[in-house]
Design a protein around this motif. Structure first.
Motif, PDB file in Angstrom:
ATOM      1  N   GLY A   8       0.843  -1.189   0.000  1.00  0.00           N
ATOM      2  CA  GLY A   8       0.000   0.000   0.000  1.00  0.00           C
ATOM      3  C   GLY A   8       0.875   1.234   0.000  1.00  0.00           C
ATOM      4  N   SER A  11       0.363   5.789   1.865  1.00  0.00           N
ATOM      5  CA  SER A  11      -0.568   5.941   2.981  1.00  0.00           C
ATOM      6  C   SER A  11       0.119   6.712   4.098  1.00  0.00           C
ATOM      7  N   ASP A  35       2.846  -0.641  -4.624  1.00  0.00           N
ATOM      8  CA  ASP A  35       1.527  -0.058  -4.865  1.00  0.00           C
ATOM      9  C   ASP A  35       0.516  -1.178  -5.106  1.00  0.00           C
ATOM     10  N   MET A  36      -0.672  -1.042  -4.531  1.00  0.00           N
ATOM     11  CA  MET A  36      -1.689  -2.091  -4.649  1.00  0.00           C
ATOM     12  C   MET A  36      -2.814  -1.711  -5.601  1.00  0.00           C
ATOM     13  N   HIS A  54       0.608  -4.866   5.811  1.00  0.00           N
ATOM     14  CA  HIS A  54      -0.496  -4.486   4.925  1.00  0.00           C
ATOM     15  C   HIS A  54      -1.216  -3.247   5.456  1.00  0.00           C
ATOM     16  N   ALA A  56      -2.895  -1.086   2.940  1.00  0.00           N
ATOM     17  CA  ALA A  56      -3.854  -0.666   1.914  1.00  0.00           C
ATOM     18  C   ALA A  56      -5.274  -0.816   2.439  1.00  0.00           C
TER      19      ALA A  56
END
Length: 295
Positions: A8, A11, A35-36, A54, A56
């Motif tokens: 992610g 953020s 990047d997701m 994680h 995202a």
């Protein structure tokens, strides 16, 4: 040295953690990010990483006015993507998966005038689709843990710090503009971003799994925090019980006034004992955290 992959990009929490770990634990943690958004992450080789962190997800939902299409998007990203990422990490030999759940899995804050103290025995009970999307992911990733795969789930309360989004900046704006503010007693658990980052570094270095409830060492009273923000910003504000009638009035008016009163002066706290572990992570106290946020 352990290699960490943040799933992610860009953020607030992910970038803050990457910066903090490089400044304080560069010899123990090496951090990369993927990047997701576009799906190319599925082709990335996870096998060279010890830890997948994680972050995202979708947050800050307007839960009162959302289409079924938007709700489905929250489940696709907050639930399905988290579980899929956890499975990929496990299948490719990653040793630890760290997932950001949330206090939102326990439902909304208690309304103004009522208390809500969460203990380890409190059962999650999401109040809306956003909370449920996090709760389904929370359960889903923990189900993948085994003796060779550590799953670490954090259920933090409201996270704040310089550049944060959500309720804190809204409250800060009021603290810097209003001449007076109600002095309403309430109790909220919060978590300063540097304290969260220290917590993350510790559980990653130690390889600790399970459910965790990190929070600041002190509970927050909204009126006290508003005064701290105003002081840190050089703004004079008078906090007085003489204005509590405004909050009392707002809480009986349906719609936005009641919602704002409950959001600002409601109660939601974790029992302090459930947030104490075999390491220290509260590196910044409440007053100093406000000063760092507002400087």
């Amino acid at each position: 040295m352990k290699r960490v992959l943040i799933t992610g990009a860009n953020s607030y929490i992910g970038t803050s953690f990457e910066k903090y770990s490089s400044e304080h634990y560069a010899s123990e943690l090496s951090v990369d990010t993927v990047d997701m958004i576009d799906g190319t992450w599925k082709q990335k080789d996870f096998s060279s990483y010890d830890i997948v962190y994680h972050v995202a997800g979708l947050a800050h939902a307007d839960v009162g006015n959302v289409s079924d299409e938007i709700k489905a998007k929250y489940y696709a990203i907050n639930t399905d993507l988290a579980i899929e990422t956890c499975k990929k990490a496990k299948n490719e030999g990653v040793k630890q998966f760290v997932f950001m759940s949330s206090a939102i899995v326990y439902g909304d804050s208690a309304p103004y005038g009522k208390t809500k103290r969460i203990t380890k025995d409190t059962e999650p009970e999401p109040a809306n689709f956003y909370g449920d999307s996090k709760w389904q992911a929370d359960k889903g990733v923990r189900a993948l843990a085994d003796e060779n795969y550590i799953v670490t789930v954090l259920r933090p309360p409201m996270i704040y710090g310089k550049g944060s989004k959500g309720n804190y900046p809204t409250l800060a704006k009021m603290a810097k503009k209003l001449p007076v503010f109600p002095n309403v007693p309430n109790e909220r658990s919060m978590l300063y971003i540097e304290n969260l980052c220290e917590f993350l570094c510790q559980v990653m270095i130690r390889g600790e799994g399970g459910i965790f409830w990190p929070q600041n060492a002190e509970y927050t009273i909204t009126s006290d925090m508003v005064k701290m923000i105003a002081d840190a910003s050089g703004h004079k504000i008078h906090v007085s019980k003489g204005w509590n009638w405004v909050v009392g009035l707002a809480r009986v008016i349906p719609g936005k006034p009641r919602g704002l009163a409950n959001k600002a002066f409601g109660n939601l706290s974790y029992e302090q004992n459930m947030s104490r572990y075999g390491f220290t992570y509260n590196v910044v106290d409440l007053k100093a955290s406000i000063e760092r946020t507002e400087c």
